[in-house]
Design a protein around this motif. Structure first.
Motif, short mmCIF file in Angstrom:
data_model
loop_
_atom_site.label_atom_id
_atom_site.label_comp_id
_atom_site.label_asym_id
_atom_site.label_seq_id
_atom_site.Cartn_x
_atom_site.Cartn_y
_atom_site.Cartn_z
N THR A 101 1.43 -25.21 -79.94
CA THR A 101 2.50 -24.75 -80.81
C THR A 101 2.54 -23.23 -80.81
N PHE A 102 3.55 -22.68 -81.46
CA PHE A 102 3.67 -21.23 -81.54
C PHE A 102 2.48 -20.61 -82.27
N GLU A 103 2.00 -21.28 -83.30
CA GLU A 103 0.85 -20.76 -84.05
C GLU A 103 -0.40 -20.70 -83.18
N LYS A 104 -0.59 -21.71 -82.35
CA LYS A 104 -1.76 -21.72 -81.46
C LYS A 104 -1.65 -20.61 -80.42
N LEU B 208 -0.06 -17.78 -80.82
CA LEU B 208 -0.30 -16.54 -81.54
C LEU B 208 -1.80 -16.32 -81.76
N LEU B 209 -2.51 -17.36 -82.11
CA LEU B 209 -3.96 -17.26 -82.32
C LEU B 209 -4.68 -16.92 -81.02
#
Length: 128
Positions: A6-9, A11-12
């Motif tokens: 996902t986008f959050e992953k 970004l991380l």
């Protein structure tokens, strides 16, 4: 195909990469990643144009979904191979039109040779 990212992953992962690489080397690494992405894009475009050149105008007529290996059912392939002379035992497919012959050929039974202890078995010198 989904990788579950996902986008959050993303970004991380980017944040961890920035911390590991450091701010002083980050521009160099970003430039090398951009060059790699550019070369990969050029490679894909070159490959696509090369395939189009080699196949010619027939490439537009190819049904690529028909060549997808995920669509093949091994049971159907084996059944078709085993019963290719006979009618398929399963339900008839809608896309296949089977024409029955007007006269069915008469099959002659195979005669098995009789072997005894006095007669030698058949021997093929080319097979060994």
């Amino acid at each position: 195909m989904q990788f579950g990212i996902t986008f959050e992953k993303l970004l991380l992962i980017g944040l961890i990469a920035v911390l590991l690489v450091g701010p002083e080397r980050l521009p160099r690494y970003a430039e090398s990643v951009a060059k790699l992405a550019r070369r990969a894009g050029e490679f894909l475009r070159d490959t696509k144009s090369r395939v189009r050149d080699e196949m010619g105008p027939e490439i537009d007529d190819v049904d690529w979904r028909k060549l997808d290996p995920r669509q093949y059912d091994p049971r159907r392939i084996i059944r078709d191979a085993l019963f290719e002379d006979d009618a398929s035992p399963g339900p008839a497919r809608a896309d296949a039109v089977v024409a029955e012959p007007a006269v069915k050929p008469v099959s002659t039974p195979r005669v098995r040779p009789e072997f005894s202890m006095s007669s030698p078995p058949p021997y093929d010198p080319e097979a060994t």
